[in-house]
Design a protein around this motif. Structure first.
Motif, mmCIF file in Angstrom:
data_model
loop_
_atom_site.group_PDB
_atom_site.id
_atom_site.type_symbol
_atom_site.label_atom_id
_atom_site.label_comp_id
_atom_site.label_asym_id
_atom_site.label_seq_id
_atom_site.Cartn_x
_atom_site.Cartn_y
_atom_site.Cartn_z
ATOM 1 N N THR A 111 1.075 -1.045 -0.381
ATOM 2 C CA THR A 111 0.288 -0.242 -0.312
ATOM 3 C C THR A 111 0.980 1.225 -0.290
ATOM 4 O OG1 THR A 111 0.283 0.006 2.485
ATOM 5 C CG2 THR A 111 -1.929 -1.174 0.775
ATOM 6 N N THR A 112 0.323 1.780 -1.236
ATOM 7 C CA THR A 112 1.041 3.565 -0.623
ATOM 8 C C THR A 112 0.708 4.174 1.109
ATOM 9 O OG1 THR A 112 -0.402 3.934 -2.654
ATOM 10 C CG2 THR A 112 1.156 5.869 -1.870
ATOM 11 N N PHE A 113 1.901 4.668 0.865
ATOM 12 C CA PHE A 113 2.263 6.014 1.965
ATOM 13 C C PHE A 113 1.815 7.594 1.256
ATOM 14 C CE2 PHE A 113 5.067 9.276 3.703
ATOM 15 C CZ PHE A 113 4.796 9.863 5.233
ATOM 16 N N GLY A 114 1.075 8.199 2.621
ATOM 17 C CA GLY A 114 0.832 9.206 2.630
ATOM 18 C C GLY A 114 0.492 10.060 4.197
ATOM 19 N N PRO A 115 0.617 10.460 3.903
ATOM 20 C CA PRO A 115 -0.164 11.828 5.436
ATOM 21 C C PRO A 115 -1.004 11.646 5.976
ATOM 22 C CG PRO A 115 -0.864 13.299 3.280
ATOM 23 C CD PRO A 115 -0.266 11.765 3.016
ATOM 24 N N GLU A 116 -2.216 10.489 5.486
ATOM 25 C CA GLU A 116 -2.901 10.067 6.267
ATOM 26 C C GLU A 116 -2.397 8.619 7.654
ATOM 27 O OE1 GLU A 116 -2.876 7.520 2.418
ATOM 28 O OE2 GLU A 116 -2.624 10.097 2.806
ATOM 29 N N ASP A 117 -1.197 8.692 6.998
ATOM 30 C CA ASP A 117 -0.057 7.618 8.314
ATOM 31 C C ASP A 117 0.184 8.686 8.598
ATOM 32 O OD1 ASP A 117 -1.758 5.431 5.899
ATOM 33 O OD2 ASP A 117 -0.199 6.231 4.526
ATOM 34 N N VAL A 118 0.688 9.131 8.897
ATOM 35 C CA VAL A 118 1.425 10.075 9.452
ATOM 36 C C VAL A 118 -0.033 10.608 10.495
ATOM 37 C CG1 VAL A 118 2.579 12.681 10.032
ATOM 38 C CG2 VAL A 118 3.100 10.752 7.729
ATOM 39 N N VAL A 119 -0.773 10.945 10.330
ATOM 40 C CA VAL A 119 -1.910 11.747 11.115
ATOM 41 C C VAL A 119 -3.045 10.390 12.212
ATOM 42 C CG1 VAL A 119 -4.336 12.091 11.261
ATOM 43 C CG2 VAL A 119 -2.713 13.105 9.288
ATOM 44 N N ALA A 120 -2.318 8.989 12.338
ATOM 45 C CA ALA A 120 -3.394 8.366 11.617
ATOM 46 C C ALA A 120 -2.886 8.282 12.956
ATOM 47 C CB ALA A 120 -3.869 6.868 10.871
ATOM 48 N N THR A 121 -1.770 7.589 12.836
ATOM 49 C CA THR A 121 -0.416 7.064 13.451
ATOM 50 C C THR A 121 -0.195 7.871 14.747
ATOM 51 O OG1 THR A 121 0.896 5.653 12.174
ATOM 52 C CG2 THR A 121 1.660 6.347 14.761
ATOM 53 N N ASP A 127 -4.841 9.039 21.956
ATOM 54 C CA ASP A 127 -6.509 8.773 21.524
ATOM 55 C C ASP A 127 -6.236 7.461 22.976
ATOM 56 O OD1 ASP A 127 -8.865 7.511 21.782
ATOM 57 O OD2 ASP A 127 -9.128 7.259 19.773
ATOM 58 N N PRO A 128 -7.061 7.652 24.230
ATOM 59 C CA PRO A 128 -7.172 6.997 25.128
ATOM 60 C C PRO A 128 -6.975 5.976 25.149
ATOM 61 C CG PRO A 128 -7.578 8.593 25.940
ATOM 62 C CD PRO A 128 -7.093 9.015 24.634
ATOM 63 N N ALA A 129 -8.027 5.205 23.610
ATOM 64 C CA ALA A 129 -8.882 3.904 23.793
ATOM 65 C C ALA A 129 -7.280 3.302 23.073
ATOM 66 C CB ALA A 129 -9.429 4.582 22.303
ATOM 67 N N PHE A 130 -6.437 3.788 22.670
ATOM 68 C CA PHE A 130 -5.431 2.451 22.238
ATOM 69 C C PHE A 130 -4.548 2.572 23.764
ATOM 70 C CE2 PHE A 130 -6.561 4.204 18.479
ATOM 71 C CZ PHE A 130 -6.672 3.101 17.657
ATOM 72 N N ALA A 131 -4.279 3.130 24.299
ATOM 73 C CA ALA A 131 -3.528 2.991 25.846
ATOM 74 C C ALA A 131 -2.268 2.903 25.559
ATOM 75 C CB ALA A 131 -3.907 1.449 26.414
ATOM 76 N N ALA A 132 -1.706 3.727 24.673
ATOM 77 C CA ALA A 132 -0.088 3.691 24.355
ATOM 78 C C ALA A 132 0.716 3.982 25.723
ATOM 79 C CB ALA A 132 -0.255 4.584 22.755
ATOM 80 N N ALA A 174 -2.342 3.652 8.535
ATOM 81 C CA ALA A 174 -3.494 4.409 9.391
ATOM 82 C C ALA A 174 -4.735 3.080 9.189
ATOM 83 C CB ALA A 174 -4.400 5.424 7.878
ATOM 84 N N GLU A 175 -4.455 1.879 7.867
ATOM 85 C CA GLU A 175 -5.689 1.332 8.630
ATOM 86 C C GLU A 175 -5.267 -0.036 9.133
ATOM 87 O OE1 GLU A 175 -5.488 2.013 4.397
ATOM 88 O OE2 GLU A 175 -3.978 1.843 5.521
ATOM 89 N N ALA A 176 -3.781 0.247 10.086
ATOM 90 C CA ALA A 176 -3.421 -0.629 11.606
ATOM 91 C C ALA A 176 -4.850 0.490 12.767
ATOM 92 C CB ALA A 176 -2.178 -0.247 11.315
ATOM 93 N N PHE A 177 -4.800 1.372 12.219
ATOM 94 C CA PHE A 177 -5.340 2.123 13.800
ATOM 95 C C PHE A 177 -7.064 2.071 13.214
ATOM 96 C CE2 PHE A 177 -1.072 3.456 12.900
ATOM 97 C CZ PHE A 177 -0.597 2.825 14.189
ATOM 98 N N ALA A 183 -3.374 -1.324 22.446
ATOM 99 C CA ALA A 183 -2.269 -1.139 21.381
ATOM 100 C C ALA A 183 -1.422 -2.622 21.459
ATOM 101 C CB ALA A 183 -1.381 -0.322 21.213
ATOM 102 N N ASP A 184 -1.056 -2.916 22.764
ATOM 103 C CA ASP A 184 -0.016 -4.288 23.575
ATOM 104 C C ASP A 184 -1.505 -4.881 22.566
ATOM 105 O OD1 ASP A 184 -2.578 -4.403 25.070
ATOM 106 O OD2 ASP A 184 -0.933 -4.914 26.184
ATOM 107 N N GLN A 185 -2.537 -5.119 22.248
ATOM 108 C CA GLN A 185 -2.961 -6.459 21.275
ATOM 109 C C GLN A 185 -3.617 -6.586 20.424
ATOM 110 O OE1 GLN A 185 -6.912 -6.845 24.469
ATOM 111 N NE2 GLN A 185 -5.670 -6.597 25.917
ATOM 112 N N ALA A 186 -2.983 -5.297 19.601
ATOM 113 C CA ALA A 186 -3.220 -4.751 18.132
ATOM 114 C C ALA A 186 -2.805 -6.049 17.079
ATOM 115 C CB ALA A 186 -2.808 -3.329 17.790
ATOM 116 N N GLU A 187 -3.140 -5.965 16.084
ATOM 117 C CA GLU A 187 -2.799 -7.194 15.348
ATOM 118 C C GLU A 187 -1.073 -6.376 14.539
ATOM 119 O OE1 GLU A 187 -2.340 -10.663 12.102
ATOM 120 O OE2 GLU A 187 -3.432 -10.397 14.231
ATOM 121 N N LEU A 188 -1.117 -5.296 14.847
ATOM 122 C CA LEU A 188 0.096 -4.812 14.041
ATOM 123 C C LEU A 188 1.491 -4.873 15.245
ATOM 124 C CD1 LEU A 188 1.274 -2.020 12.307
ATOM 125 C CD2 LEU A 188 0.658 -0.236 14.015
#
Length: 535
Positions: A111-121, A127-132, A174-177, A183-188
């Motif tokens: 897949t192609t990298f773009g600014p949307e991937d930076v934004v999502a990461t 985002d507290p939902a990801f408990a990073a 971006a799709e990874a998020f 985060a520790d349970q994510a497929e990524l």
């Protein structure tokens, strides 16, 4: 970029400390395009939200910027990778920054990298939902926004003059998020997808294998396979080095013996510090007089000479010469046992008949926990125990498993702490370690402000320096902060330690090391620029 060939005696090679004479190469790997190393870090946890590649060191992921190599006497430049050019402030108050992203880049899944991937990461990180667990390191970030086909803008909570050195976070698709969750349970985290020169092809608790991508957007890596094994025991890595491995990281006292029969030592300058936490919850270690007295009682220069073998420097205020005019060497703690005794006397700690001080029926006694598998932490702990006893403070060293290091345990027990996780700005070096915001339970990680230090003046100076747009005024604020810290220290900072690596002389031309953070696994050292090695 300067390259250096391993296997040649070169006295002028600044970053290689050749502790042995040139010798014929030892046994080489069966695959000449493979390099096998032994790491100290646990293998796995590949997600950027868990800190993987947070300083641009990942081989799987890439960041907007990486650390400039070969610069160790000052803060290195931020070199564009997925970005084009330097970050640009938008407006005049430094609270909004624009970054242009690179085109023609693809992730390892095609897949192609773009600014949307930076934004999502970046947005997922905060985002507290990801408990990073590293979210506290980015508490200044409000959100990232895509503002064009190749542009991202970062909105901050206020002015942040050093933001250009805070964009090293690894970027994932971006799709990874798309689905929020820990985060520790994510497929990524198990199957990482990045734009970097390598892809994960094997992952076990004891070994991972990274294989060079044929479809990488940049120049294809010549080291085709990077095999990483794991042992957190320093002595075990030293003894296992010859068992098919080409390199590892070792304490300074173990490296010379391992660097023979075709191996060489590389000493990488790091702003990686060691310190003893002095938690407020401990009635002795958290006492202000004891905290300050201990800072005068320890002989840091002797630690550098006899424990680090010269591979490091004394550090007493978490500030060092790398920070230039922000640093005031006059505020460092010197070695002065008489001053330590005077401070303890003034604090009401009187010498007992057995040479240990007491106050109101309480002995000046406490424990220090340390990891027994790490030789350096053990030896520094023993040196502190010895120096403290000479001024009447009794310290008992306790070897503790990492699993015991809970927030509750650390709130009462001093610990041999390592720090310098993102030392590329003064703010990232000091803010989470000293600001009282991180003394509150549940705020940040358990290593943030581990002494539960509360000093309103320090808070005020940290906040003011973060907002200050004028570089000279900001430096003055940090010098004031260092002076205030000297009056009321939070911890017992001891040394910064270089990272000492041993690697086989097998003909690779190795890139220079970068100024390294606390992380001292094989992602750093001579392997930081692994994808750019040549023969």
């Amino acid at each position: 970029m300067a390259l250096f060939r391993i296997g040649m005696c070169a006295a002028a090679t600044a970053f290689v400390v050749g502790l042995t004479a040139c010798s014929a190469p030892g046994e080489t790997s069966s695959d000449p395009d493979q390099f096998v190393v032994i790491d100290t870090e646990e293998l796995g946890d590949f997600s950027p939200l868990l800190g993987a590649g947070k300083n641009g060191e990942s081989k799987i992921f890439e960041s907007l910027y990486r650390i400039e190599e070969g610069v160790t006497d000052r803060i290195p430049a931020a070199v564009p990778v997925l970005a084009v050019g330097a970050p640009e402030p938008v407006g005049g108050d430094l609270s909004r920054w624009r970054v242009h992203t690179r085109t023609g880049v693809r992730f390892s899944d095609g897949t192609t990298f773009g600014p949307e991937d930076v934004v999502a990461t970046y947005n997922s990180l905060i985002d507290p939902a990801f408990a990073a667990p590293i979210a506290a390191d980015y508490d200044f970030l409000k959100r990232a926004v895509q503002t064009g086909p190749d542009t991202v803008e970062f909105e901050l909570s206020g002015a942040y003059a050093d933001f250009d050195h805070r964009l090293f976070l690894a970027i994932a698709p971006a799709e990874a998020f798309a689905v929020p969750g820990p985060a520790d349970q994510a497929e990524l985290n198990r199957h990482p997808i990045g734009t970097g020169p390598y892809v994960l092809t094997e992952s076990r608790p004891d070994q991972i294998i990274l294989t060079a991508r044929d479809d990488y957007w940049g120049e294809r890596a010549q080291v085709r396979k990077f095999v990483v094994r794991r042992s957190d025991d320093d002595n075990a890595r030293a003894s296992q080095l010859r068992d098919g491995a080409d390199g590892t990281v070792l304490p300074p006292e173990l490296a010379p013996a391992a660097a023979k029969d075709g191996y060489r030592v590389v000493s990488a300058v790091a702003d990686d510090w060691r310190a003893i936490t002095l938690p407020t919850g401990n009635p002795v270690a958290g006492d202000p007089a004891v905290r300050k007295a201990l800072n005068f009682a320890v002989d840091r220069k002797a630690m550098v000479e006899h424990i680090l073998g010269g591979h490091g420097a004394p550090m007493s205020t978490l500030m060092s010469p790398v920070y230039g005019e922000n640093y005031d060497p006059a505020q460092d703690f010197g070695f002065d046992r008489d001053e330590a005794a005077r401070l303890l006397d003034a604090g009401g700690w009187r010498l007992g008949a057995d040479g240990i001080r007491e106050r109101d029926g309480r002995r000046a006694s406490f424990e220090i926990a340390y990891y027994p598998t790490e030789v350096l932490r053990r030896d520094l702990t023993m040196a502190v125990v010895s120096d403290a006893k000479k001024v009447g403070i009794e310290i008992t060293p306790v070897a503790v498993d990492k699993k015991k290091m809970t927030p509750e345990y650390l709130a009462q027990t001093p610990f041999m702490l390592g720090g310098g996780g993102q030392p590329y700005t003064v703010d990232s070096q000091l803010y989470t370690k000293l600001h009282s915001r991180y003394a509150a339970p549940g705020v940040g990680s358990k290593w943030d402000n581990a002494s539960d230090y509360v000093n309103p003046k320090i808070d005020e100076l940290l906040d003011a320096a973060r907002r200050e747009t004028n570089a000279q005024r900001r430096a003055e604020l940090y010098r004031q902060l260092q002076a205030e810290y000297h009056n009321a220290p939070a911890i017992l900072a001891l040394v910064t330690t270089n990272h000492v690596y041993v690697l086989r002389d097998n003909g690779w031309r190795v890139t220079p090391t970068a100024l390294e953070p606390h992380s001292h696994g094989v992602a750093w050292g001579p392997w930081y620029g692994l994808a750019r090695w040549t023969r």
